[in-house]
Design a protein around this motif. Structure first.
Motif, PDB file in Angstrom:
ATOM      1  N   ARG A 134      80.292  59.477  22.790  1.00 27.38           N
ATOM      2  CA  ARG A 134      79.375  60.335  22.036  1.00 27.38           C
ATOM      3  C   ARG A 134      77.924  59.946  22.292  1.00 27.38           C
ATOM      4  O   ARG A 134      77.044  60.803  22.437  1.00 27.38           O
ATOM      5  N   ASN A 135      77.659  58.657  22.396  1.00 26.98           N
ATOM      6  CA  ASN A 135      76.290  58.209  22.663  1.00 26.98           C
ATOM      7  C   ASN A 135      75.824  58.664  24.046  1.00 26.98           C
ATOM      8  O   ASN A 135      74.651  58.986  24.248  1.00 26.98           O
ATOM      9  N   ILE A 136      76.751  58.679  25.010  1.00 28.56           N
ATOM     10  CA  ILE A 136      76.399  59.160  26.343  1.00 28.56           C
ATOM     11  C   ILE A 136      76.080  60.653  26.285  1.00 28.56           C
ATOM     12  O   ILE A 136      75.136  61.126  26.925  1.00 28.56           O
ATOM     13  N   GLU A 137      76.869  61.392  25.524  1.00 28.86           N
ATOM     14  CA  GLU A 137      76.582  62.817  25.368  1.00 28.86           C
ATOM     15  C   GLU A 137      75.209  63.041  24.751  1.00 28.86           C
ATOM     16  O   GLU A 137      74.485  63.968  25.119  1.00 28.86           O
ATOM     17  N   VAL A 138      74.853  62.173  23.812  1.00 29.89           N
ATOM     18  CA  VAL A 138      73.520  62.270  23.195  1.00 29.89           C
ATOM     19  C   VAL A 138      72.433  62.060  24.241  1.00 29.89           C
ATOM     20  O   VAL A 138      71.414  62.751  24.252  1.00 29.89           O
ATOM     21  N   SER A 139      72.638  61.126  25.150  1.00 29.58           N
ATOM     22  CA  SER A 139      71.618  60.825  26.156  1.00 29.58           C
ATOM     23  C   SER A 139      71.493  61.931  27.199  1.00 29.58           C
ATOM     24  O   SER A 139      70.458  62.064  27.839  1.00 29.58           O
ATOM     25  N   VAL A 140      72.563  62.718  27.376  1.00 27.39           N
ATOM     26  CA  VAL A 140      72.527  63.797  28.368  1.00 27.39           C
ATOM     27  C   VAL A 140      71.878  65.060  27.801  1.00 27.39           C
ATOM     28  O   VAL A 140      71.267  65.833  28.535  1.00 27.39           O
ATOM     29  N   GLN A 141      71.973  65.258  26.515  1.00 24.28           N
ATOM     30  CA  GLN A 141      71.474  66.494  25.904  1.00 24.28           C
ATOM     31  C   GLN A 141      69.995  66.763  26.205  1.00 24.28           C
ATOM     32  O   GLN A 141      69.630  67.909  26.506  1.00 24.28           O
ATOM     33  N   PRO A 142      69.086  65.773  26.161  1.00 23.27           N
ATOM     34  CA  PRO A 142      67.673  66.072  26.440  1.00 23.27           C
ATOM     35  C   PRO A 142      67.432  66.663  27.825  1.00 23.27           C
ATOM     36  O   PRO A 142      66.568  67.533  27.975  1.00 23.27           O
ATOM     37  N   SER A 143      68.188  66.213  28.837  1.00 22.16           N
ATOM     38  CA  SER A 143      67.987  66.774  30.178  1.00 22.16           C
ATOM     39  C   SER A 143      68.425  68.231  30.222  1.00 22.16           C
ATOM     40  O   SER A 143      67.792  69.061  30.887  1.00 22.16           O
ATOM     41  N   ARG A 144      69.471  68.567  29.502  1.00 19.68           N
ATOM     42  CA  ARG A 144      69.898  69.965  29.413  1.00 19.68           C
ATOM     43  C   ARG A 144      68.836  70.807  28.703  1.00 19.68           C
ATOM     44  O   ARG A 144      68.516  71.919  29.145  1.00 19.68           O
ATOM     45  N   ASP A 145      68.338  70.265  27.609  1.00 13.03           N
ATOM     46  CA  ASP A 145      67.340  71.007  26.835  1.00 13.03           C
ATOM     47  C   ASP A 145      66.067  71.234  27.645  1.00 13.03           C
ATOM     48  O   ASP A 145      65.464  72.320  27.595  1.00 13.03           O
ATOM     49  N   ARG A 146      65.641  70.217  28.389  1.00 13.09           N
ATOM     50  CA  ARG A 146      64.418  70.339  29.188  1.00 13.09           C
ATOM     51  C   ARG A 146      64.591  71.403  30.275  1.00 13.09           C
ATOM     52  O   ARG A 146      63.701  72.229  30.515  1.00 13.09           O
ATOM     53  N   LYS A 147      65.719  71.383  30.936  1.00 20.02           N
ATOM     54  CA  LYS A 147      65.989  72.373  31.975  1.00 20.02           C
ATOM     55  C   LYS A 147      65.988  73.792  31.394  1.00 20.02           C
ATOM     56  O   LYS A 147      65.398  74.721  31.969  1.00 20.02           O
ATOM     57  N   GLN A 148      66.627  73.962  30.242  1.00 22.60           N
ATOM     58  CA  GLN A 148      66.685  75.275  29.616  1.00 22.60           C
ATOM     59  C   GLN A 148      65.314  75.739  29.150  1.00 22.60           C
ATOM     60  O   GLN A 148      64.952  76.915  29.280  1.00 22.60           O
ATOM     61  N   LYS A 149      64.534  74.808  28.627  1.00 18.77           N
ATOM     62  CA  LYS A 149      63.200  75.150  28.140  1.00 18.77           C
ATOM     63  C   LYS A 149      62.307  75.639  29.279  1.00 18.77           C
ATOM     64  O   LYS A 149      61.593  76.642  29.142  1.00 18.77           O
ATOM     65  N   ILE A 150      62.327  74.945  30.424  1.00 15.35           N
ATOM     66  CA  ILE A 150      61.503  75.355  31.568  1.00 15.35           C
ATOM     67  C   ILE A 150      61.969  76.704  32.100  1.00 15.35           C
ATOM     68  O   ILE A 150      61.153  77.565  32.465  1.00 15.35           O
ATOM     69  N   THR A 151      63.297  76.895  32.146  1.00 15.61           N
ATOM     70  CA  THR A 151      63.825  78.184  32.604  1.00 15.61           C
ATOM     71  C   THR A 151      63.340  79.320  31.717  1.00 15.61           C
ATOM     72  O   THR A 151      62.946  80.395  32.208  1.00 15.61           O
ATOM     73  N   ASP A 152      63.337  79.098  30.424  1.00 14.64           N
ATOM     74  CA  ASP A 152      62.863  80.126  29.494  1.00 14.64           C
ATOM     75  C   ASP A 152      61.369  80.396  29.672  1.00 14.64           C
ATOM     76  O   ASP A 152      60.925  81.556  29.609  1.00 14.64           O
TER      77      ASP A 152
END
Length: 348
Positions: A134-152
């Protein structure tokens, strides 16, 4: 009056503990805000996954459910030890054979309670390892969010200002964000598999040892029952004098030796695959080994986990997530339960 024989009174390490040292005490055994009650169960289950990154919500919920399960197992352990003591106390006023056997059965049942308590500690190894995924999943979420934010942002600019120079800059950022996301997703995929196998290895090894030892105790418990004379008597007839004190002690001693000397290699129950299952498993293993080897493209990592671990705090916004899922309750004294009839007499 006979003396209660307390099982493994010296508490010397068993062969299994020497081979596989016991883990630290479970995190559920201390720091309870709600004391021994289970009022926190509903709160944890309903609040699980309500906070934190979306990627980690499902596993967060499972981790908290496992905590509820461990609290329940702790309660069963305590209740079993108390019931074992009460069985010994009740049998004291019965005939000699019933009195002696119930006393020894109380010792066996108390040992089951202590084994359940030890099982909780080993079960926590599984839960903590799943929690690390779960902690690893937490660390991966920001990279997903950043990619989605730039795409938007790029889509919005192309709609409102098609000729904006910011689009080129954002597209360059998107390329870097996608590269970062690819690395993070690879880390998540690899370590999830590694941790998943390790976690359930902990659980299944603990289950195997626990169940084997329960079977040992059950077998010796039935030997104890043979010492009870259940032959019907007529009114006024007296039974033969009981002479099984030494036999009951010997049975308890044999049970203690069996528990002390048990190791995984001597397990009586083994899971044997059918010919079909073994063939299919081997075929799949061979296919995996025949895959394209790309290991030469990566730098060697001596420590697989540390080489791929990316703490959540190193990502943007990573420190906003509270990693601690335990709403720790105020401490509860973990005093040792007295065992057997002798300690009851001393207390009286």
């Amino acid at each position: 009056m006979h003396r209660t024989y307390s099982m493994r009174q010296s508490r010397a390490p068993t062969a299994s503990q020497i081979q596989n040292p016991p883990p630290p005490a479970s995190s559920t055994k201390h720091g309870r805000f709600f004391g021994k009650a289970n009022i926190g169960h509903t709160f944890r289950r309903s609040a699980a996954g309500a906070f934190g990154p979306d990627l980690a919500k499902k596993l967060s919920q499972m981790v908290k459910m496992e905590k509820n399960l461990m609290r329940s197992m702790e309660l069963v352990s305590r209740e079993r030890m108390e019931a074992a003591q009460q069985l010994s106390i009740w049998g004291e006023s019965c005939d000699d054979d019933v009195s002696d056997v119930t006393d020894k059965l109380g010792v066996l049942l108390y040992e089951i309670g202590e084994l359940e308590d030890q099982f909780v500690d080993r079960y926590d190894q599984y839960r903590v390892t799943m929690k690390s995924i779960r902690n690893i999943e937490v660390s991966v979420q920001p990279s997903r969010d950043r990619k989605q934010k730039i795409t938007d942002q790029i889509a919005q600019l192309k709609y409102k200002e098609p000729n904006s120079p910011k689009i080129v800059v954002l597209e360059q950022e998107l390329v870097r964000a996608e590269a970062e996301s690819l690395v993070a997703e690879a880390q998540l995929s690899n370590i999830t598999r590694e941790k998943l196998k390790a976690a359930f290895t902990y659980q299944f090894d603990a289950l195997r040892e626990h169940c084997e030892k329960l079977a040992i105790i059950a077998g010796f418990g039935k030997h104890l029952l043979e010492l009870v004379d259940d032959t019907p008597v007529t009114p006024g007839e007296t039974r033969n004098a009981y002479d099984g004190y030494e036999a009951s002690k010997a049975i308890i001693q044999d049970c203690e030796d069996a528990l002390t000397n048990w190791v995984t290699q001597n397990a009586a129950v083994s899971a044997k695959l059918s010919t079909r299952a073994r063939t299919l498993s081997q075929r799949r293993k061979n296919r995996r080994q025949e895959g394209l080897d790309l290991s030469h493209q990566d730098q060697a990592m001596e420590n697989r986990e540390s080489g791929m671990w990316v703490p959540a705090t190193e990502h943007r916004g990573g420190d906003q997530y509270d990693d601690e899922d335990e709403e720790d309750d105020s401490t509860v004294a973990n005093g040792e339960h007295a065992r057997g009839r002798e300690d009851e007499r001393v207390a009286a």
